[in-house]
Design an enzyme around this catalytic site. Sequence first.
Site, PDB file in Angstrom:
ATOM      1  N   ASP A 189      37.961 126.122 126.240  1.00 30.22           N
ATOM      2  CA  ASP A 189      39.153 126.674 126.886  1.00 30.22           C
ATOM      3  C   ASP A 189      38.947 128.179 127.030  1.00 30.22           C
ATOM      4  O   ASP A 189      38.223 128.785 126.234  1.00 30.22           O
ATOM      5  CB  ASP A 189      40.395 126.400 126.022  1.00 30.22           C
ATOM      6  CG  ASP A 189      41.676 126.508 126.830  1.00 30.22           C
ATOM      7  OD1 ASP A 189      42.209 125.457 127.230  1.00 30.22           O
ATOM      8  OD2 ASP A 189      42.128 127.656 127.079  1.00 30.22           O
ATOM      9  N   LYS A 197      43.982 129.916 121.637  1.00 33.38           N
ATOM     10  CA  LYS A 197      44.110 128.461 121.538  1.00 33.38           C
ATOM     11  C   LYS A 197      42.928 127.865 120.758  1.00 33.38           C
ATOM     12  O   LYS A 197      43.112 127.017 119.892  1.00 33.38           O
ATOM     13  CB  LYS A 197      44.148 127.882 122.968  1.00 33.38           C
ATOM     14  CG  LYS A 197      44.876 126.561 123.055  1.00 33.38           C
ATOM     15  CD  LYS A 197      44.723 125.950 124.421  1.00 33.38           C
ATOM     16  CE  LYS A 197      45.988 126.062 125.248  1.00 33.38           C
ATOM     17  NZ  LYS A 197      45.862 125.334 126.522  1.00 33.38           N
ATOM     18  N   LEU A 237      48.194 108.946 130.534  1.00 36.65           N
ATOM     19  CA  LEU A 237      48.893 108.996 129.254  1.00 36.65           C
ATOM     20  C   LEU A 237      50.267 109.644 129.379  1.00 36.65           C
ATOM     21  O   LEU A 237      50.508 110.456 130.271  1.00 36.65           O
ATOM     22  CB  LEU A 237      48.049 109.723 128.219  1.00 36.65           C
ATOM     23  CG  LEU A 237      47.591 111.156 128.505  1.00 36.65           C
ATOM     24  CD1 LEU A 237      48.646 112.171 128.117  1.00 36.65           C
ATOM     25  CD2 LEU A 237      46.300 111.408 127.756  1.00 36.65           C
ATOM     26  N   LEU A 290      63.590 102.058 134.122  1.00 34.99           N
ATOM     27  CA  LEU A 290      64.846 101.842 134.849  1.00 34.99           C
ATOM     28  C   LEU A 290      66.019 102.361 134.018  1.00 34.99           C
ATOM     29  O   LEU A 290      67.115 101.825 134.113  1.00 34.99           O
ATOM     30  CB  LEU A 290      65.033 100.349 135.139  1.00 34.99           C
ATOM     31  CG  LEU A 290      64.298  99.786 136.362  1.00 34.99           C
ATOM     32  CD1 LEU A 290      64.633  98.317 136.575  1.00 34.99           C
ATOM     33  CD2 LEU A 290      64.640 100.566 137.645  1.00 34.99           C
ATOM     34  N   CYS A 323      54.826 116.476 134.953  1.00 36.12           N
ATOM     35  CA  CYS A 323      54.079 115.604 135.884  1.00 36.12           C
ATOM     36  C   CYS A 323      54.932 115.003 136.995  1.00 36.12           C
ATOM     37  O   CYS A 323      54.663 115.253 138.179  1.00 36.12           O
ATOM     38  CB  CYS A 323      53.411 114.487 135.091  1.00 36.12           C
ATOM     39  SG  CYS A 323      52.349 115.126 133.794  1.00 36.12           S
TER      40      CYS A 323
HETATM   41  C1  UGA Z   1      54.135 110.729 133.174  1.00 37.26           C
HETATM   42  C2  UGA Z   1      53.633 109.301 133.430  1.00 37.26           C
HETATM   43  O1  UGA Z   1      54.531 108.360 132.821  1.00 37.26           O
HETATM   44  C3  UGA Z   1      52.232 109.101 132.849  1.00 37.26           C
HETATM   45  O2  UGA Z   1      51.744 107.803 133.155  1.00 37.26           O
HETATM   46  C4  UGA Z   1      51.301 110.163 133.454  1.00 37.26           C
HETATM   47  O3  UGA Z   1      49.984 110.069 132.931  1.00 37.26           O
HETATM   48  C5  UGA Z   1      51.845 111.554 133.170  1.00 37.26           C
HETATM   49  O4  UGA Z   1      53.185 111.647 133.712  1.00 37.26           O
HETATM   50  C6  UGA Z   1      50.932 112.556 133.805  1.00 37.26           C
HETATM   51  O5  UGA Z   1      50.812 112.547 135.031  1.00 37.26           O
HETATM   52  O6  UGA Z   1      50.230 113.260 133.073  1.00 37.26           O
HETATM   53  P1  UGA Z   1      55.212 112.007 131.062  1.00 37.26           P
HETATM   54  O7  UGA Z   1      55.371 113.180 131.968  1.00 37.26           O
HETATM   55  O8  UGA Z   1      54.632 112.231 129.703  1.00 37.26           O
HETATM   56  O9  UGA Z   1      54.258 110.885 131.760  1.00 37.26           O
HETATM   57  O10 UGA Z   1      56.633 111.379 130.873  1.00 37.26           O
HETATM   58  P2  UGA Z   1      57.394 110.021 131.246  1.00 37.26           P
HETATM   59  O11 UGA Z   1      57.434 109.135 130.072  1.00 37.26           O
HETATM   60  O12 UGA Z   1      56.869 109.454 132.489  1.00 37.26           O
HETATM   61  O13 UGA Z   1      58.875 110.573 131.495  1.00 37.26           O
HETATM   62  C7  UGA Z   1      59.157 111.472 132.569  1.00 37.26           C
HETATM   63  C8  UGA Z   1      60.633 111.728 132.679  1.00 37.26           C
HETATM   64  O14 UGA Z   1      61.315 110.572 133.149  1.00 37.26           O
HETATM   65  C9  UGA Z   1      61.331 112.111 131.372  1.00 37.26           C
HETATM   66  O15 UGA Z   1      62.191 113.202 131.633  1.00 37.26           O
HETATM   67  C10 UGA Z   1      62.118 110.878 130.990  1.00 37.26           C
HETATM   68  O16 UGA Z   1      63.281 111.166 130.252  1.00 37.26           O
HETATM   69  C11 UGA Z   1      62.467 110.330 132.368  1.00 37.26           C
HETATM   70  N1  UGA Z   1      62.748 108.878 132.367  1.00 37.26           N
HETATM   71  C12 UGA Z   1      61.759 107.996 132.053  1.00 37.26           C
HETATM   72  C13 UGA Z   1      64.004 108.405 132.733  1.00 37.26           C
HETATM   73  O17 UGA Z   1      64.920 109.201 133.040  1.00 37.26           O
HETATM   74  N2  UGA Z   1      64.227 107.063 132.780  1.00 37.26           N
HETATM   75  C14 UGA Z   1      63.270 106.156 132.460  1.00 37.26           C
HETATM   76  O18 UGA Z   1      63.551 104.939 132.525  1.00 37.26           O
HETATM   77  C15 UGA Z   1      62.008 106.626 132.079  1.00 37.26           C
END
Ligand code: UGA
Length: 434
Positions: free
Chosen positions: A30, A35, A151, A248, A258
């Site tokens: 990095d 870090k 992930l 959902l 992301c």
């Molecule tokens: C997301 C994707 O789920 C991963 O597969 C992907 O690898 C990652 O982005 C990335 O591109 O690196 P992440 O950002 O860690 O992962 O979080 P999520 O679990 O997807 O949640 C995202 C947002 O959606 C959160 O604010 C969560 O509260 C919200 N969410 C999730 C909802 O409002 N409702 C749901 O049913 C699920």
Amino acid sequence: MTITIVGAGYVGLITAVLFSELGNQVFCIDVSQDKINLLKKGKTPFFEPGLEEYLNRNVKEQRLKFTTSNSESIPKSQTVFICVGTPPAKNGEADLTFLFGAIAKTAKNIHDYTLVVIKSTFPIGFENDIEEIVKKNTKAEFEFAASPEFLKEGTAIEDAFHPDRIVIGTNSKRAQQILLDLHDALPGERIICDMRSAQLIKYASNAFLATKISYANALANISEKVGANVEKVLAGVGADKRIGHDFLKPGVGYGGSCLPKDVLAFIAQANAFDYNFDLLRSVDAINNSQIDIFINKVREALKATEDKKSNLEGLSLAILGLAFKPNTDDIRDAPSIKIIQSLINLGAKLTLYDPKANENAKKIFPNLEFTNSVYQAINGKDAAIIVTEWPEFKEMDLKNVKKNLKRPIIIDGRNLFDVAKMKKMGFKYFSVGR
Ligand code: UGA
């Protein structure tokens, strides 16, 4: 195999512990000396369950090394994974400064055949630019592949060791074989395709998850209007195996580093290739309006509506949850930030609490009051506002909560509690779509 991982962020560190745990010799580099110093002491720059244990074990067993030096690690590595950030630029497209910089530095240190695998999410159409950068900086033989990461923060270790799929985006048989061998011990479907398809899989997956969430939020809004219960509606919808229950859950909208950025970047890229992705524009618009709808709910709950020309002046509110989701200290693009800003603009006095993200949030809101427990946060407040579904909020002693609050009002953006039970306990309880 000796591997270099460029970038010690989320994707880079998880990839580093994954491949070192699988028995490879891994260097993680990095540009930030701070870090790297922290990592050398066995500490991670962010909170991710299980990561520190894996990191320390592999460092101790000398399979994982942290460095700022490209020349120390890259010449020894047959494969280099590029895991640097591609944050959004002002126009919604991805900013590729870090990616191009990392590739140039990598190329300068390539002496023999090297496979450069891009794990960073990067827009389609830049293969030639990337190839040019490498050619300009080395005479050695090299190949490229895109192998996007799926992930989730909070469960990143589990996701890395048990992937649903491993995407190998390259037409080179040699590169395909290297990546198949590297991932040999892992479960999951292998998707072998060209680089553009691999990139599209990444954007399409995140955009589909965002679409599901916005759809659930739209259904929550309709449920409120027609007097239905969105939880029952989605239980019924998701029971269809073709649809499924995951992603959902309605709430205050999706956040994080992301989903919001990838939806916007995908719209911008589609545009660049002459496709108008209206579907995703709506997904983004629903997500943004979910915050306004929630703020209106807070105002209604506290009887501060537009027509009375009143606002939230003089009211004290506890904000429970700042991280964009539970089990992380990450507040990048968290719904909490916009909610807090709106409530401040309406004149409310806020007290903030998150089990892990207080320190990160203090950098954005240095003048707000933070507490170290949920009960301190709600003590004497006009209402509690739940923004993140941390398990400790779901497990709160509600009798104690009621005793601590000045007025028994809870506005819950994550549907943590049973509506009838809350009413019976004497709460004025407002949730989403119910
Ligand atoms: C997301 C994707 O789920 C991963 O597969 C992907 O690898 C990652 O982005 C990335 O591109 O690196 P992440 O950002 O860690 O992962 O979080 P999520 O679990 O997807 O949640 C995202 C947002 O959606 C959160 O604010 C969560 O509260 C919200 N969410 C999730 C909802 O409002 N409702 C749901 O049913 C699920």
